[in-house]
Write a protein that holds these residues in place. Structure first.
Motif, PDB file in Angstrom:
ATOM      1  N   THR A   1       0.842  -1.197   0.000  1.00  0.00           N
ATOM      2  CA  THR A   1       0.000   0.000   0.000  1.00  0.00           C
ATOM      3  C   THR A   1       0.876   1.245   0.000  1.00  0.00           C
ATOM      4  N   ILE A   2       0.556   2.176  -0.901  1.00  0.00           N
ATOM      5  CA  ILE A   2       1.239   3.468  -0.952  1.00  0.00           C
ATOM      6  C   ILE A   2       0.211   4.520  -1.344  1.00  0.00           C
ATOM      7  N   ASP A   3       0.108   5.565  -0.525  1.00  0.00           N
ATOM      8  CA  ASP A   3      -0.853   6.643  -0.785  1.00  0.00           C
ATOM      9  C   ASP A   3      -2.257   6.089  -1.012  1.00  0.00           C
ATOM     10  N   ASN A   4      -2.654   5.138  -0.152  1.00  0.00           N
ATOM     11  CA  ASN A   4      -3.989   4.526  -0.182  1.00  0.00           C
ATOM     12  C   ASN A   4      -4.250   3.695  -1.448  1.00  0.00           C
TER      13      ASN A   4
ATOM     14  N   THR B   1       3.382  -7.272   8.826  1.00  0.00           N
ATOM     15  CA  THR B   1       3.502  -5.985   8.157  1.00  0.00           C
ATOM     16  C   THR B   1       4.943  -5.500   8.213  1.00  0.00           C
ATOM     17  N   ILE B   2       5.443  -5.033   7.100  1.00  0.00           N
ATOM     18  CA  ILE B   2       6.793  -4.467   7.011  1.00  0.00           C
ATOM     19  C   ILE B   2       6.673  -3.095   6.376  1.00  0.00           C
ATOM     20  N   ASN B   3       7.204  -2.079   7.043  1.00  0.00           N
ATOM     21  CA  ASN B   3       7.171  -0.717   6.531  1.00  0.00           C
ATOM     22  C   ASN B   3       8.450  -0.417   5.750  1.00  0.00           C
ATOM     23  N   LEU B   4       8.280   0.172   4.583  1.00  0.00           N
ATOM     24  CA  LEU B   4       9.407   0.524   3.731  1.00  0.00           C
ATOM     25  C   LEU B   4       9.415   2.026   3.489  1.00  0.00           C
ATOM     26  N   VAL B   5      10.597   2.601   3.469  1.00  0.00           N
ATOM     27  CA  VAL B   5      10.771   4.003   3.100  1.00  0.00           C
ATOM     28  C   VAL B   5      11.654   4.038   1.860  1.00  0.00           C
TER      29      VAL B   5
ATOM     30  N   ARG C   1       6.386   8.768  -6.079  1.00  0.00           N
ATOM     31  CA  ARG C   1       6.417  10.220  -6.249  1.00  0.00           C
ATOM     32  C   ARG C   1       7.788  10.730  -5.824  1.00  0.00           C
ATOM     33  N   LYS C   2       8.100  11.945  -6.193  1.00  0.00           N
ATOM     34  CA  LYS C   2       9.386  12.515  -5.810  1.00  0.00           C
ATOM     35  C   LYS C   2       9.483  12.643  -4.301  1.00  0.00           C
ATOM     36  N   GLY C   3      10.682  12.438  -3.790  1.00  0.00           N
ATOM     37  CA  GLY C   3      10.881  12.564  -2.354  1.00  0.00           C
ATOM     38  C   GLY C   3      10.619  11.262  -1.635  1.00  0.00           C
ATOM     39  N   THR C   4      10.224  11.381  -0.379  1.00  0.00           N
ATOM     40  CA  THR C   4      10.059  10.211   0.486  1.00  0.00           C
ATOM     41  C   THR C   4       8.720   9.525   0.244  1.00  0.00           C
ATOM     42  N   ASN C   5       8.773   8.214   0.045  1.00  0.00           N
ATOM     43  CA  ASN C   5       7.572   7.400  -0.137  1.00  0.00           C
ATOM     44  C   ASN C   5       7.460   6.414   1.015  1.00  0.00           C
ATOM     45  N   GLN C   6       6.324   6.385   1.670  1.00  0.00           N
ATOM     46  CA  GLN C   6       6.056   5.436   2.754  1.00  0.00           C
ATOM     47  C   GLN C   6       5.218   4.286   2.189  1.00  0.00           C
ATOM     48  N   LEU C   7       5.775   3.090   2.229  1.00  0.00           N
ATOM     49  CA  LEU C   7       5.074   1.908   1.721  1.00  0.00           C
ATOM     50  C   LEU C   7       4.839   0.935   2.856  1.00  0.00           C
TER      51      LEU C   7
END
Length: 471
Positions: free
Chosen positions: A338-341, A451-455, A434-440
Protein backbone atom coordinates in the motif's frame (compact mmCIF):
# COMPACT_ATOMS: atom_id res chain seq x y z
CA UNK A 1 25.52 -74.48 19.13
CA UNK A 2 28.28 -74.38 16.52
CA UNK A 3 30.38 -71.23 16.68
CA UNK A 4 31.01 -69.27 13.49
CA UNK A 5 34.63 -69.14 12.29
CA UNK A 6 36.57 -66.15 13.57
CA UNK A 7 36.71 -64.31 10.23
CA UNK A 8 32.96 -64.60 9.79
CA UNK A 9 32.38 -63.31 13.31
CA UNK A 10 34.73 -60.40 12.65
CA UNK A 11 32.89 -59.49 9.43
CA UNK A 12 29.53 -59.64 11.18
CA UNK A 13 30.86 -57.45 13.95
CA UNK A 14 31.64 -54.75 11.40
CA UNK A 15 28.03 -54.43 10.28
CA UNK A 16 26.70 -52.36 13.23
CA UNK A 17 29.71 -50.04 12.92
CA UNK A 18 29.09 -49.54 9.21
CA UNK A 19 25.41 -48.90 9.77
CA UNK A 20 26.34 -46.28 12.33
CA UNK A 21 28.92 -44.59 10.11
CA UNK A 22 26.65 -44.56 7.07
CA UNK A 23 23.29 -43.97 8.72
CA UNK A 24 20.39 -42.53 6.74
CA UNK A 25 20.60 -39.12 8.40
CA UNK A 26 19.84 -36.55 5.70
CA UNK A 27 21.76 -33.39 4.88
CA UNK A 28 18.83 -31.33 6.18
CA UNK A 29 18.99 -33.08 9.55
CA UNK A 30 22.73 -32.53 9.79
CA UNK A 31 22.38 -28.76 9.31
CA UNK A 32 19.22 -28.54 11.43
CA UNK A 33 20.67 -26.10 14.01
CA UNK A 34 21.72 -23.65 11.32
CA UNK A 35 18.39 -24.01 9.61
CA UNK A 36 16.41 -23.42 12.81
CA UNK A 37 18.32 -20.22 13.61
CA UNK A 38 17.79 -18.95 10.06
CA UNK A 39 14.04 -19.67 10.13
CA UNK A 40 13.78 -17.73 13.40
CA UNK A 41 15.48 -14.76 11.70
CA UNK A 42 18.39 -15.08 14.12
CA UNK A 43 20.96 -14.45 11.42
CA UNK A 44 23.94 -13.88 13.71
CA UNK A 45 23.37 -17.25 15.40
CA UNK A 46 22.79 -18.90 12.03
CA UNK A 47 26.07 -17.55 10.67
CA UNK A 48 27.96 -18.72 13.77
CA UNK A 49 26.37 -22.16 13.47
CA UNK A 50 27.44 -22.39 9.83
CA UNK A 51 31.07 -22.26 10.92
CA UNK A 52 30.56 -25.08 13.42
CA UNK A 53 28.60 -27.42 11.15
CA UNK A 54 31.07 -30.13 10.19
CA UNK A 55 29.35 -31.34 7.04
CA UNK A 56 29.61 -27.84 5.55
CA UNK A 57 33.33 -27.74 6.25
CA UNK A 58 33.96 -30.82 4.10
CA UNK A 59 35.72 -30.01 0.82
CA UNK A 60 33.06 -31.82 -1.18
CA UNK A 61 30.41 -29.45 0.25
CA UNK A 62 32.31 -26.22 -0.42
CA UNK A 63 29.67 -24.97 -2.85
CA UNK A 64 26.86 -25.45 -0.32
CA UNK A 65 28.91 -23.58 2.29
CA UNK A 66 29.40 -20.66 -0.14
CA UNK A 67 25.69 -20.65 -1.06
CA UNK A 68 24.63 -20.43 2.57
CA UNK A 69 27.29 -17.89 3.55
CA UNK A 70 26.35 -15.71 0.60
CA UNK A 71 22.64 -15.87 1.37
CA UNK A 72 23.20 -15.22 5.07
CA UNK A 73 25.36 -12.16 4.34
CA UNK A 74 22.65 -10.92 1.97
CA UNK A 75 19.99 -11.28 4.67
CA UNK A 76 22.25 -9.33 7.04
CA UNK A 77 22.55 -6.59 4.36
CA UNK A 78 26.29 -7.22 4.04
CA UNK A 79 26.12 -7.05 0.27
CA UNK A 80 29.86 -6.79 -0.41
CA UNK A 81 30.54 -9.87 1.72
CA UNK A 82 27.60 -11.66 0.16
CA UNK A 83 28.99 -11.21 -3.32
CA UNK A 84 32.46 -12.30 -2.28
CA UNK A 85 30.97 -15.67 -1.32
CA UNK A 86 28.69 -15.78 -4.36
CA UNK A 87 31.54 -14.88 -6.72
CA UNK A 88 33.60 -17.74 -5.30
CA UNK A 89 30.60 -20.04 -5.71
CA UNK A 90 30.19 -18.83 -9.29
CA UNK A 91 33.84 -19.59 -10.12
CA UNK A 92 33.54 -22.96 -8.38
CA UNK A 93 30.55 -23.94 -10.54
CA UNK A 94 32.37 -22.80 -13.69
CA UNK A 95 35.54 -24.76 -12.91
CA UNK A 96 34.35 -27.91 -11.16
CA UNK A 97 34.66 -31.13 -13.12
CA UNK A 98 33.96 -34.77 -12.31
CA UNK A 99 37.36 -36.11 -11.24
CA UNK A 100 38.49 -39.72 -11.17
CA UNK A 101 38.36 -39.56 -7.36
CA UNK A 102 34.79 -38.27 -7.44
CA UNK A 103 33.80 -40.99 -9.86
CA UNK A 104 35.36 -43.66 -7.64
CA UNK A 105 33.67 -42.31 -4.51
CA UNK A 106 30.31 -42.23 -6.26
CA UNK A 107 30.76 -45.80 -7.50
CA UNK A 108 32.23 -47.42 -4.42
CA UNK A 109 30.33 -45.43 -1.81
CA UNK A 110 27.48 -43.12 -2.83
CA UNK A 111 26.87 -39.76 -4.55
CA UNK A 112 26.71 -38.00 -1.16
CA UNK A 113 30.50 -38.43 -0.99
CA UNK A 114 31.05 -36.65 -4.31
CA UNK A 115 31.69 -32.94 -4.79
CA UNK A 116 28.39 -31.07 -4.84
CA UNK A 117 28.11 -29.22 -8.17
CA UNK A 118 24.73 -27.53 -7.76
CA UNK A 119 21.36 -27.73 -9.47
CA UNK A 120 20.82 -25.78 -12.68
CA UNK A 121 18.21 -23.54 -11.06
CA UNK A 122 20.59 -22.85 -8.17
CA UNK A 123 23.01 -21.32 -10.67
CA UNK A 124 20.30 -19.00 -11.99
CA UNK A 125 19.37 -18.00 -8.45
CA UNK A 126 23.03 -17.18 -7.84
CA UNK A 127 22.80 -14.59 -10.63
CA UNK A 128 19.62 -13.17 -9.06
CA UNK A 129 21.26 -12.59 -5.68
CA UNK A 130 24.48 -11.24 -7.17
CA UNK A 131 22.53 -8.75 -9.28
CA UNK A 132 20.45 -7.68 -6.26
CA UNK A 133 23.62 -7.16 -4.22
CA UNK A 134 25.18 -5.01 -6.94
CA UNK A 135 22.03 -2.90 -7.24
CA UNK A 136 21.91 -2.38 -3.46
CA UNK A 137 25.58 -1.35 -3.60
CA UNK A 138 24.83 1.19 -6.34
CA UNK A 139 26.83 -0.72 -8.95
CA UNK A 140 24.46 -0.98 -11.93
CA UNK A 141 27.31 -1.76 -14.36
CA UNK A 142 28.28 -4.83 -12.33
CA UNK A 143 24.61 -5.84 -12.29
CA UNK A 144 24.70 -5.53 -16.08
CA UNK A 145 27.57 -8.00 -16.22
CA UNK A 146 25.44 -10.39 -14.19
CA UNK A 147 22.55 -9.87 -16.60
CA UNK A 148 24.78 -10.89 -19.51
CA UNK A 149 25.99 -13.94 -17.61
CA UNK A 150 22.37 -15.12 -17.36
CA UNK A 151 22.47 -15.56 -21.14
CA UNK A 152 25.70 -17.56 -20.90
CA UNK A 153 24.17 -19.84 -18.25
CA UNK A 154 21.15 -20.34 -20.49
CA UNK A 155 23.30 -21.37 -23.48
CA UNK A 156 25.31 -23.74 -21.28
CA UNK A 157 22.17 -25.40 -19.90
CA UNK A 158 20.67 -25.77 -23.38
CA UNK A 159 23.86 -27.47 -24.57
CA UNK A 160 23.68 -29.92 -21.67
CA UNK A 161 20.03 -30.88 -21.94
CA UNK A 162 19.41 -30.72 -25.71
CA UNK A 163 15.73 -31.34 -25.06
CA UNK A 164 12.64 -29.14 -25.27
CA UNK A 165 10.95 -31.35 -22.68
CA UNK A 166 13.37 -30.54 -19.89
CA UNK A 167 14.39 -27.49 -17.91
CA UNK A 168 16.86 -25.78 -20.23
CA UNK A 169 16.05 -22.13 -19.67
CA UNK A 170 14.72 -19.96 -16.84
CA UNK A 171 11.86 -17.52 -17.45
CA UNK A 172 12.40 -15.75 -14.12
CA UNK A 173 16.09 -15.10 -14.82
CA UNK A 174 15.24 -13.67 -18.23
CA UNK A 175 12.64 -11.45 -16.56
CA UNK A 176 15.28 -10.33 -14.05
CA UNK A 177 17.66 -9.73 -16.93
CA UNK A 178 15.13 -7.37 -18.52
CA UNK A 179 14.69 -5.51 -15.24
CA UNK A 180 18.47 -5.01 -14.92
CA UNK A 181 18.72 -3.70 -18.50
CA UNK A 182 15.80 -1.37 -17.82
CA UNK A 183 17.58 -0.16 -14.66
CA UNK A 184 20.39 0.97 -16.96
CA UNK A 185 17.99 2.54 -19.50
CA UNK A 186 19.00 -0.08 -22.06
CA UNK A 187 15.51 -0.50 -23.45
CA UNK A 188 16.60 -2.45 -26.51
CA UNK A 189 18.18 -5.27 -24.50
CA UNK A 190 15.36 -5.02 -21.95
CA UNK A 191 12.90 -5.71 -24.77
CA UNK A 192 14.89 -8.74 -25.92
CA UNK A 193 15.08 -10.18 -22.39
CA UNK A 194 11.39 -9.60 -21.65
CA UNK A 195 10.49 -11.08 -25.04
CA UNK A 196 12.60 -14.19 -24.39
CA UNK A 197 10.88 -14.66 -21.03
CA UNK A 198 7.41 -14.19 -22.53
CA UNK A 199 8.23 -16.59 -25.37
CA UNK A 200 9.09 -19.29 -22.83
CA UNK A 201 5.68 -18.88 -21.21
CA UNK A 202 3.86 -18.84 -24.55
CA UNK A 203 5.74 -21.94 -25.71
CA UNK A 204 4.54 -23.75 -22.57
CA UNK A 205 0.84 -22.78 -22.69
CA UNK A 206 1.30 -19.60 -20.61
CA UNK A 207 2.73 -21.47 -17.63
CA UNK A 208 6.35 -22.31 -16.81
CA UNK A 209 7.28 -24.64 -13.96
CA UNK A 210 4.39 -23.69 -11.72
CA UNK A 211 4.17 -19.99 -12.65
CA UNK A 212 1.52 -18.45 -14.91
CA UNK A 213 2.73 -15.65 -17.13
CA UNK A 214 2.63 -12.52 -14.93
CA UNK A 215 0.49 -9.62 -16.09
CA UNK A 216 3.33 -7.30 -15.08
CA UNK A 217 5.72 -9.10 -17.44
CA UNK A 218 3.25 -8.65 -20.29
CA UNK A 219 3.10 -4.92 -19.65
CA UNK A 220 6.88 -4.66 -19.23
CA UNK A 221 7.40 -6.26 -22.65
CA UNK A 222 4.85 -4.00 -24.32
CA UNK A 223 6.34 -0.92 -22.63
CA UNK A 224 9.83 -1.90 -23.78
CA UNK A 225 8.52 -2.35 -27.32
CA UNK A 226 6.92 1.11 -27.13
CA UNK A 227 10.10 2.71 -25.74
CA UNK A 228 12.20 1.25 -28.56
CA UNK A 229 9.69 2.11 -31.28
CA UNK A 230 8.98 -1.54 -32.13
CA UNK A 231 5.32 -0.87 -32.96
CA UNK A 232 4.90 -4.02 -35.03
CA UNK A 233 6.21 -6.15 -32.17
CA UNK A 234 3.96 -4.29 -29.72
CA UNK A 235 0.89 -5.14 -31.77
CA UNK A 236 2.00 -8.71 -32.39
CA UNK A 237 2.53 -9.45 -28.70
CA UNK A 238 -0.73 -7.77 -27.73
CA UNK A 239 -2.42 -10.42 -29.86
CA UNK A 240 -0.19 -13.29 -28.72
CA UNK A 241 -0.70 -12.45 -25.05
CA UNK A 242 -4.36 -11.47 -25.48
CA UNK A 243 -3.81 -8.19 -23.66
CA UNK A 244 -3.75 -4.45 -24.31
CA UNK A 245 -0.88 -2.10 -23.63
CA UNK A 246 -1.65 0.17 -20.69
CA UNK A 247 0.59 3.11 -21.48
CA UNK A 248 1.43 5.54 -18.71
CA UNK A 249 3.87 8.44 -18.29
CA UNK A 250 7.07 7.87 -16.35
CA UNK A 251 6.23 8.43 -12.66
CA UNK A 252 7.85 11.60 -11.21
CA UNK A 253 9.80 9.64 -8.58
CA UNK A 254 10.46 6.61 -10.76
CA UNK A 255 9.38 3.04 -9.96
CA UNK A 256 10.14 0.38 -7.39
CA UNK A 257 10.36 -3.25 -8.48
CA UNK A 258 9.72 -5.19 -5.29
CA UNK A 259 10.50 -8.90 -4.99
CA UNK A 260 8.99 -10.92 -2.15
CA UNK A 261 10.83 -14.13 -1.29
CA UNK A 262 8.33 -16.25 0.59
CA UNK A 263 8.94 -19.44 2.57
CA UNK A 264 11.76 -21.91 2.05
CA UNK A 265 12.75 -24.32 -0.71
CA UNK A 266 11.92 -28.01 -0.34
CA UNK A 267 14.39 -30.29 1.42
CA UNK A 268 15.48 -33.74 0.34
CA UNK A 269 14.94 -37.02 2.12
CA UNK A 270 15.80 -40.58 1.18
CA UNK A 271 13.44 -43.11 -0.34
CA UNK A 272 14.12 -46.73 -1.28
CA UNK A 273 13.39 -48.48 -4.55
CA UNK A 274 13.72 -52.23 -5.08
CA UNK A 275 14.63 -53.67 -8.47
CA UNK A 276 15.30 -57.06 -10.02
CA UNK A 277 17.46 -57.57 -13.11
CA UNK A 278 15.73 -59.27 -16.03
CA UNK A 279 16.87 -60.38 -19.47
CA UNK A 280 14.74 -60.72 -22.58
CA UNK A 281 15.14 -63.24 -25.42
CA UNK A 282 17.37 -60.87 -27.35
CA UNK A 283 19.85 -60.60 -24.52
CA UNK A 284 18.80 -57.09 -23.45
CA UNK A 285 18.91 -56.28 -19.74
CA UNK A 286 16.43 -54.20 -17.78
CA UNK A 287 15.75 -53.42 -14.13
CA UNK A 288 12.14 -53.86 -13.08
CA UNK A 289 10.53 -52.98 -9.77
CA UNK A 290 8.01 -55.32 -8.07
CA UNK A 291 5.00 -53.20 -9.06
CA UNK A 292 6.03 -52.97 -12.71
CA UNK A 293 5.96 -49.16 -12.52
CA UNK A 294 9.54 -48.87 -13.74
CA UNK A 295 11.29 -50.75 -16.50
CA UNK A 296 14.75 -49.28 -16.93
CA UNK A 297 16.82 -50.58 -19.87
CA UNK A 298 20.43 -51.02 -18.90
CA UNK A 299 23.51 -51.24 -21.11
CA UNK A 300 26.28 -52.71 -18.98
CA UNK A 301 28.96 -51.99 -21.57
CA UNK A 302 28.41 -48.25 -20.98
CA UNK A 303 29.75 -48.80 -17.47
CA UNK A 304 32.66 -51.09 -18.47
CA UNK A 305 30.81 -54.11 -17.08
CA UNK A 306 30.99 -57.37 -19.03
CA UNK A 307 27.50 -58.84 -19.14
CA UNK A 308 29.07 -62.30 -19.51
CA UNK A 309 30.17 -61.97 -15.88
CA UNK A 310 26.57 -61.59 -14.74
CA UNK A 311 24.44 -64.33 -13.28
CA UNK A 312 20.84 -63.28 -12.91
CA UNK A 313 20.41 -65.49 -9.86
CA UNK A 314 23.04 -63.38 -8.06
CA UNK A 315 21.53 -60.08 -9.18
CA UNK A 316 17.93 -60.72 -8.36
CA UNK A 317 17.36 -57.92 -5.84
CA UNK A 318 18.70 -54.40 -5.44
CA UNK A 319 17.81 -51.71 -2.92
CA UNK A 320 18.42 -48.28 -4.39
CA UNK A 321 18.45 -45.20 -2.16
CA UNK A 322 17.17 -42.23 -4.14
CA UNK A 323 16.40 -38.63 -3.12
CA UNK A 324 12.98 -37.06 -3.11
CA UNK A 325 11.94 -33.54 -2.28
CA UNK A 326 9.68 -32.71 0.63
CA UNK A 327 7.77 -29.44 0.41
CA UNK A 328 7.93 -26.93 3.23
CA UNK A 329 4.48 -25.32 3.01
CA UNK A 330 4.35 -21.53 2.96
CA UNK A 331 2.78 -19.80 5.95
CA UNK A 332 1.85 -16.69 3.96
CA UNK A 333 -0.27 -17.15 0.86
CA UNK A 334 -0.39 -13.67 -0.67
CA UNK A 335 0.70 -10.09 -0.06
CA UNK A 336 -0.11 -6.49 -0.94
CA UNK A 337 1.80 -3.24 -0.92
CA UNK A 338 0.00 0.00 0.00
CA UNK A 339 1.24 3.47 -0.95
CA UNK A 340 -0.85 6.64 -0.79
CA UNK A 341 -3.99 4.53 -0.18
CA UNK A 342 -3.32 2.60 -3.41
CA UNK A 343 -2.90 -1.19 -3.11
CA UNK A 344 -0.72 -3.31 -5.34
CA UNK A 345 -0.86 -7.11 -5.44
CA UNK A 346 2.21 -9.26 -6.02
CA UNK A 347 2.33 -11.96 -8.69
CA UNK A 348 4.31 -15.19 -8.77
CA UNK A 349 7.58 -14.83 -10.65
CA UNK A 350 9.47 -18.02 -9.69
CA UNK A 351 8.26 -21.18 -7.98
CA UNK A 352 11.40 -22.94 -6.77
CA UNK A 353 9.35 -25.62 -5.03
CA UNK A 354 7.72 -26.77 -8.29
CA UNK A 355 10.99 -26.32 -10.18
CA UNK A 356 12.87 -28.60 -7.76
CA UNK A 357 10.25 -31.37 -7.85
CA UNK A 358 9.89 -31.26 -11.63
CA UNK A 359 13.58 -31.17 -12.57
CA UNK A 360 14.33 -34.10 -10.26
CA UNK A 361 11.52 -36.06 -11.94
CA UNK A 362 12.84 -35.12 -15.40
CA UNK A 363 16.21 -36.72 -14.75
CA UNK A 364 14.92 -39.71 -12.77
CA UNK A 365 15.72 -42.39 -15.37
CA UNK A 366 19.25 -41.13 -16.01
CA UNK A 367 20.15 -40.87 -12.33
CA UNK A 368 18.45 -44.15 -11.45
CA UNK A 369 20.52 -45.91 -14.13
CA UNK A 370 23.67 -44.47 -12.57
CA UNK A 371 22.56 -45.62 -9.11
CA UNK A 372 21.86 -49.14 -10.40
CA UNK A 373 25.28 -49.27 -12.07
CA UNK A 374 26.84 -48.37 -8.72
CA UNK A 375 25.06 -51.29 -7.05
CA UNK A 376 26.02 -53.71 -9.82
CA UNK A 377 29.71 -52.82 -9.38
CA UNK A 378 29.41 -53.49 -5.65
CA UNK A 379 27.55 -56.74 -6.27
CA UNK A 380 30.22 -57.93 -8.72
CA UNK A 381 32.90 -57.23 -6.11
CA UNK A 382 30.94 -59.31 -3.62
CA UNK A 383 30.50 -62.14 -6.14
CA UNK A 384 34.21 -62.13 -6.96
CA UNK A 385 35.03 -62.55 -3.28
CA UNK A 386 32.69 -65.51 -2.82
CA UNK A 387 34.59 -68.80 -2.40
CA UNK A 388 34.37 -71.68 -4.84
CA UNK A 389 33.50 -75.12 -3.53
CA UNK A 390 37.11 -76.30 -3.62
CA UNK A 391 38.69 -73.18 -2.05
CA UNK A 392 41.02 -73.89 0.88
CA UNK A 393 40.36 -70.47 2.45
CA UNK A 394 36.62 -70.79 2.15
CA UNK A 395 35.84 -69.23 5.55
CA UNK A 396 38.08 -66.24 4.96
CA UNK A 397 36.63 -65.55 1.51
CA UNK A 398 33.11 -65.96 2.83
CA UNK A 399 33.89 -63.44 5.55
CA UNK A 400 35.29 -60.99 3.00
CA UNK A 401 32.22 -61.38 0.78
CA UNK A 402 29.97 -60.87 3.79
CA UNK A 403 31.89 -57.74 4.75
CA UNK A 404 31.55 -56.38 1.20
CA UNK A 405 27.84 -57.12 1.28
CA UNK A 406 27.45 -55.33 4.60
CA UNK A 407 29.55 -52.42 3.36
CA UNK A 408 27.46 -52.13 0.21
CA UNK A 409 24.25 -52.12 2.22
CA UNK A 410 25.52 -49.59 4.74
CA UNK A 411 26.93 -47.17 2.18
CA UNK A 412 23.89 -47.09 -0.07
CA UNK A 413 22.69 -43.53 0.49
CA UNK A 414 20.84 -40.96 -1.54
CA UNK A 415 22.31 -37.53 -2.14
CA UNK A 416 20.05 -35.31 -0.02
CA UNK A 417 22.01 -32.08 -0.42
CA UNK A 418 20.58 -28.84 -1.83
CA UNK A 419 20.70 -25.07 -1.30
CA UNK A 420 18.12 -24.93 1.46
CA UNK A 421 17.89 -21.20 2.18
CA UNK A 422 16.37 -20.51 -1.23
CA UNK A 423 12.75 -19.32 -1.07
CA UNK A 424 9.74 -21.49 -1.81
CA UNK A 425 8.28 -18.90 -4.20
CA UNK A 426 9.26 -15.41 -5.40
CA UNK A 427 6.57 -12.81 -6.10
CA UNK A 428 6.96 -9.32 -7.50
CA UNK A 429 5.23 -6.08 -8.40
CA UNK A 430 6.09 -2.70 -9.92
CA UNK A 431 5.10 0.40 -7.90
CA UNK A 432 5.13 4.02 -9.15
CA UNK A 433 6.82 6.52 -6.80
CA UNK A 434 6.42 10.22 -6.25
CA UNK A 435 9.39 12.52 -5.81
CA UNK A 436 10.88 12.56 -2.35
CA UNK A 437 10.06 10.21 0.49
CA UNK A 438 7.57 7.40 -0.14
CA UNK A 439 6.06 5.44 2.75
CA UNK A 440 5.07 1.91 1.72
CA UNK A 441 3.39 -0.78 3.78
CA UNK A 442 3.96 -4.39 2.80
CA UNK A 443 1.50 -6.90 4.28
CA UNK A 444 1.87 -10.68 3.98
CA UNK A 445 -1.33 -12.63 4.64
CA UNK A 446 -1.78 -16.14 6.04
CA UNK A 447 -3.22 -17.57 9.28
CA UNK A 448 -1.95 -14.27 10.69
CA UNK A 449 -0.49 -11.22 8.98
CA UNK A 450 2.94 -9.65 8.97
CA UNK A 451 3.50 -5.99 8.16
CA UNK A 452 6.79 -4.47 7.01
CA UNK A 453 7.17 -0.72 6.53
CA UNK A 454 9.41 0.52 3.73
CA UNK A 455 10.77 4.00 3.10
CA UNK A 456 11.84 4.61 -0.50
CA UNK A 457 13.24 7.84 -1.88
CA UNK A 458 11.72 8.67 -5.24
CA UNK A 459 14.57 10.01 -7.33
CA UNK A 460 13.49 9.03 -10.82
CA UNK A 461 14.35 5.91 -12.74
CA UNK A 462 13.90 2.39 -11.45
CA UNK A 463 14.88 0.86 -8.10
CA UNK A 464 14.89 -2.78 -7.06
CA UNK A 465 14.44 -4.20 -3.56
CA UNK A 466 13.51 -7.53 -2.00
CA UNK A 467 11.63 -8.60 1.12
CA UNK A 468 12.16 -12.01 2.73
CA UNK A 469 9.71 -13.98 4.90
CA UNK A 470 11.10 -17.36 5.97
CA UNK A 471 8.00 -18.84 7.64
Amino acid sequence: MQQLPYNNRRALALIPLMLFLFSCVTYNQRIADYYAAMRNNNYAAAEATLEKTKILQAKRNRLLYLFEKGKMAHLMKQYDSSNRYFNEADIFMEDVRTSATDLALGTLLNPMMQTYKGEAFEKFMLHYYKALNYLYLGKPNDALVEARRISLSTYELQDKTKSDNKYNDDAFSLMMQGIIYQQNDDWNNAFIAYRNSVDLFLKNNNSYYGVSIPQQLKQDLLRAADKTGFTDELGRYEKLMNTSYQKYPDPPGGELVLFWENGLAPVKEEQNFFFALTKDGLGNFAFVDPTGSFNIPFNFSSYNINSADLRLADLRSFRVAFPRYVEQPMYFRNATVTIDNQKYSLEQAQNINTLAFTTLRERFLKEMSTALARLVVKKLAEMAARPKSDDKNKDTKEAIALAIQAFSFATEKADTRNWQSLPHTIYYTRIPLRKGTNQLQFQANGPSSQTINLVVEGRGGQQVQNIVTLR
